[in-house]
Write a protein that holds these residues in place. Structure first.
Motif, PDB file in Angstrom:
ATOM      1  N   VAL A  86     -44.458  -9.166  19.628  1.00  0.00           N
ATOM      2  CA  VAL A  86     -45.891  -9.332  19.887  1.00  0.00           C
ATOM      3  C   VAL A  86     -46.643  -9.636  18.591  1.00  0.00           C
ATOM      4  O   VAL A  86     -47.544 -10.487  18.554  1.00  0.00           O
ATOM      5  N   LYS A  87     -46.248  -8.982  17.512  1.00  0.00           N
ATOM      6  CA  LYS A  87     -46.887  -9.229  16.210  1.00  0.00           C
ATOM      7  C   LYS A  87     -46.620 -10.647  15.730  1.00  0.00           C
ATOM      8  O   LYS A  87     -47.537 -11.333  15.238  1.00  0.00           O
ATOM      9  N   ASP A  88     -45.389 -11.102  15.857  1.00  0.00           N
ATOM     10  CA  ASP A  88     -45.038 -12.447  15.395  1.00  0.00           C
ATOM     11  C   ASP A  88     -45.776 -13.524  16.180  1.00  0.00           C
ATOM     12  O   ASP A  88     -46.135 -14.576  15.633  1.00  0.00           O
ATOM     13  N   ILE A  89     -46.007 -13.288  17.464  1.00  0.00           N
ATOM     14  CA  ILE A  89     -46.778 -14.243  18.256  1.00  0.00           C
ATOM     15  C   ILE A  89     -48.214 -14.313  17.758  1.00  0.00           C
ATOM     16  O   ILE A  89     -48.826 -15.382  17.755  1.00  0.00           O
ATOM     17  N   GLY A  90     -48.746 -13.172  17.321  1.00  0.00           N
ATOM     18  CA  GLY A  90     -50.079 -13.177  16.743  1.00  0.00           C
ATOM     19  C   GLY A  90     -51.102 -12.373  17.499  1.00  0.00           C
ATOM     20  O   GLY A  90     -52.314 -12.546  17.292  1.00  0.00           O
ATOM     21  N   TYR A  91     -50.654 -11.452  18.349  1.00  0.00           N
ATOM     22  CA  TYR A  91     -51.611 -10.676  19.139  1.00  0.00           C
ATOM     23  C   TYR A  91     -52.062  -9.430  18.397  1.00  0.00           C
ATOM     24  O   TYR A  91     -51.332  -8.459  18.259  1.00  0.00           O
ATOM     25  N   GLU A  92     -53.315  -9.498  17.945  1.00  0.00           N
ATOM     26  CA  GLU A  92     -53.986  -8.357  17.333  1.00  0.00           C
ATOM     27  C   GLU A  92     -55.394  -8.286  17.916  1.00  0.00           C
ATOM     28  O   GLU A  92     -56.392  -8.225  17.192  1.00  0.00           O
ATOM     29  N   GLN A  93     -55.473  -8.318  19.237  1.00  0.00           N
ATOM     30  CA  GLN A  93     -56.741  -8.351  19.947  1.00  0.00           C
ATOM     31  C   GLN A  93     -57.009  -6.990  20.583  1.00  0.00           C
ATOM     32  O   GLN A  93     -56.091  -6.193  20.788  1.00  0.00           O
ATOM     33  N   GLN A  94     -58.234  -6.764  20.919  1.00  0.00           N
ATOM     34  CA  GLN A  94     -58.605  -5.477  21.517  1.00  0.00           C
ATOM     35  C   GLN A  94     -57.827  -5.222  22.804  1.00  0.00           C
ATOM     36  O   GLN A  94     -57.386  -4.102  23.072  1.00  0.00           O
ATOM     37  N   GLY A  95     -57.634  -6.272  23.605  1.00  0.00           N
ATOM     38  CA  GLY A  95     -56.968  -6.103  24.887  1.00  0.00           C
ATOM     39  C   GLY A  95     -55.461  -6.230  24.837  1.00  0.00           C
ATOM     40  O   GLY A  95     -54.785  -5.955  25.842  1.00  0.00           O
ATOM     41  N   ARG A 164     -52.166 -22.661  13.866  1.00  0.00           N
ATOM     42  CA  ARG A 164     -52.842 -21.361  13.998  1.00  0.00           C
ATOM     43  C   ARG A 164     -52.272 -20.361  12.999  1.00  0.00           C
ATOM     44  O   ARG A 164     -53.011 -19.657  12.305  1.00  0.00           O
ATOM     45  N   LYS A 165     -50.970 -20.313  12.897  1.00  0.00           N
ATOM     46  CA  LYS A 165     -50.326 -19.328  12.029  1.00  0.00           C
ATOM     47  C   LYS A 165     -50.500 -19.660  10.554  1.00  0.00           C
ATOM     48  O   LYS A 165     -50.562 -18.757   9.711  1.00  0.00           O
ATOM     49  N   SER A 166     -50.586 -20.950  10.233  1.00  0.00           N
ATOM     50  CA  SER A 166     -50.763 -21.342   8.832  1.00  0.00           C
ATOM     51  C   SER A 166     -52.202 -21.213   8.368  1.00  0.00           C
ATOM     52  O   SER A 166     -52.484 -21.248   7.168  1.00  0.00           O
ATOM     53  N   GLY A 167     -53.134 -21.080   9.315  1.00  0.00           N
ATOM     54  CA  GLY A 167     -54.551 -21.013   8.977  1.00  0.00           C
ATOM     55  C   GLY A 167     -55.253 -22.343   9.047  1.00  0.00           C
ATOM     56  O   GLY A 167     -56.474 -22.415   8.886  1.00  0.00           O
ATOM     57  N   LYS A 168     -54.523 -23.412   9.312  1.00  0.00           N
ATOM     58  CA  LYS A 168     -55.136 -24.740   9.404  1.00  0.00           C
ATOM     59  C   LYS A 168     -56.111 -24.808  10.577  1.00  0.00           C
ATOM     60  O   LYS A 168     -57.131 -25.516  10.513  1.00  0.00           O
ATOM     61  N   ALA A 169     -55.781 -24.103  11.662  1.00  0.00           N
ATOM     62  CA  ALA A 169     -56.664 -24.055  12.832  1.00  0.00           C
ATOM     63  C   ALA A 169     -56.872 -22.593  13.192  1.00  0.00           C
ATOM     64  O   ALA A 169     -56.429 -22.111  14.235  1.00  0.00           O
ATOM     65  N   ALA A 170     -57.558 -21.878  12.318  1.00  0.00           N
ATOM     66  CA  ALA A 170     -57.714 -20.429  12.471  1.00  0.00           C
ATOM     67  C   ALA A 170     -58.561 -20.041  13.671  1.00  0.00           C
ATOM     68  O   ALA A 170     -58.565 -18.876  14.076  1.00  0.00           O
ATOM     69  N   PHE A 171     -59.283 -21.007  14.258  1.00  0.00           N
ATOM     70  CA  PHE A 171     -60.107 -20.715  15.437  1.00  0.00           C
ATOM     71  C   PHE A 171     -59.268 -20.629  16.709  1.00  0.00           C
ATOM     72  O   PHE A 171     -59.781 -20.262  17.766  1.00  0.00           O
ATOM     73  N   LEU A 172     -57.990 -20.975  16.649  1.00  0.00           N
ATOM     74  CA  LEU A 172     -57.123 -20.882  17.820  1.00  0.00           C
ATOM     75  C   LEU A 172     -56.610 -19.460  17.987  1.00  0.00           C
ATOM     76  O   LEU A 172     -56.368 -18.751  17.010  1.00  0.00           O
TER      77      LEU A 172
END
Length: 405
Positions: A86-95, A164-172
């Protein structure tokens, strides 16, 4: 086979709730196989708002024995692996957050009734883990011999995840879906008529200048992925057509292992036997036989013996030999399909030790922890970490030609 038509395929990102579940299930397969190459795993995963639940049947040295006794730290290792996915996918959201989610493990020992049919015993060879039909497919629409609409759909989302992961499209954010519609003439893709991308995004990117930035970014990704000749002013784009998409992933919709079987395979361009892959060790022919039929079909197309090829095999639970083998080149073959069936069996027997579960596993080297990386962006037509999956090799071309000489 029709010559002129429209065809559409879709993909979903690694952050889609069903794909989160697939990746977790396959991470558990990898964990068991890393301890015991003969491990048995059938792991189902449910993901929902800040919760992950595992259930299924397992067996493996260093993890759990036939009596249900867990090895020291085995359950902790499972939980740690789940949170890491889950961390590697990038989920650090409230839900849905890798650190805060509630985890439940309901895995238990494999049924002894199933084990007696699957395990080798004396003169009895290892049997298929279940009955069923499996299909493999290849075509010449892309260099990887995959259906073009699916191939482009996968690659759009994979690029977006990388950005998204590199920060190039951090809004995703992690959850996303894509869909590509192509027009075919004389059986070849000539134009992209419609592109659909729905992506979870940071707050505010559904209106004004931020929405324009997101849509411009997605169109740029599409232009990088699809051949320029397929795109024109007539291509219709639907980017986040519902508008706001801030709540996503398992918080927006529950996810289950095995609900994206068409995304996993050929995008609807070929039949599907109905069985999912993720969460299953390679004794399960749902997985291993689907891999070997892709391997054989791809080599037929790579050998120039057909432009399109579908292969079906069928098994009975506990029985090692397949019940049937069927080859269909859809009128594109250079030799008869019946001859190809004979050549496929001859080559499979010589190179793999046959199409038994054991032959497939050992011939393709499937008893290894390689499965988590299959569980997003398709099991076929791609590389993971720079290496092709073993069923994507084209090393049977000379053997097939020799068998038909």
């Amino acid at each position: 086979m029709r010559a002129n038509y429209l065809f559409t395929s879709e993909s979903v990102s690694e952050g889609h709730p069903d794909k989160v579940s697939d990746q977790i299930s396959d991470a558990i397969v990898d964990l068991f196989l890393s301890k015991d190459p003969q491990a048995r795993v059938a792991c189902e995963t449910l993901t929902t708002t800040n919760r992950v639940v595992l259930a299924g049947e397992v067996r493996g040295e260093g993890m759990i024995d036939r009596d249900g006794n867990w090895a020291p730290s085995a359950q902790e290792d499972i939980q740690s692996r789940v949170r890491q996915v889950v961390k590697d996918i990038g989920y650090e959201q409230q839900g849905f957050h890798w650190q805060n989610l509630t985890f439940e493990n309901h895995l238990h020992p494999q049924s002894s009734d199933i084990a007696q049919g699957v395990d080798a015993d004396g003169n009895k060879d290892e049997g298929a883990g279940d009955q069923g039909i499996m299909f493999g497919f290849a075509c010449d629409e892309t260099p990887d011999l995959m259906p073009a609409a699916l191939d482009y759909s996968h690659k759009i989302l994979q690029r977006m995840a990388d950005d998204r992961k590199s920060g190039k499209a951090a809004f995703l954010e992690p959850d996303a879906k894509s869909q590509v519609t192509l027009r075919f003439e004389d059986g070849k893709p000539v134009a992209a008529t419609a592109i659909v991308v729905s992506t979870q995004h940071a707050p505010g990117y559904h209106e004004g200048a931020k929405e324009a930035e997101l849509k411009s970014y997605v169109k740029g990704v599409v232009a990088d992925i699809l051949p320029a000749a397929l795109l024109s002013e007539d291509t219709v784009y639907h980017i986040n057509p519902t508008g706001k998409f801030e709540i996503g992933g398992p918080d927006g919709d529950a996810g289950l292992t095995g609900r994206k079987i068409i995304v996993d395979t050929y995008g609807g361009a070929a039949p599907h036997g109905g069985g999912a892959f993720s969460g299953k060790d390679p004794t399960k022919v749902d997985r291993s036989a689907a891999y070997v039929t892709r391997y054989l079909a791809k080599n037929i197309v790579a050998a120039g013996l057909a432009r399109r090829c579908t292969i079906q095999v069928a098994y009975a639970i506990g029985v090692s030999q397949p019940l049937s083998l069927y080859v269909d080149t859809h009128g594109t073959g250079t030799v008869g399909d019946d001859r190809l069936e004979q050549a496929v069996m001859e080559v499979a027997n010589a190179r793999l030790g046959g199409l038994t579960p054991r032959g497939i596993r050992e011939g393709l080297g499937l008893n290894r922890p390689i499965y988590q990386k299959t569980a997003a962006y398709g099991h076929f037509g791609r590389k993971a970490n720079g290496d092709a999956f073993p069923w994507e090799r084209t090393d049977l071309v000379d053997d097939l030609n020799a068998a038909l000489a």
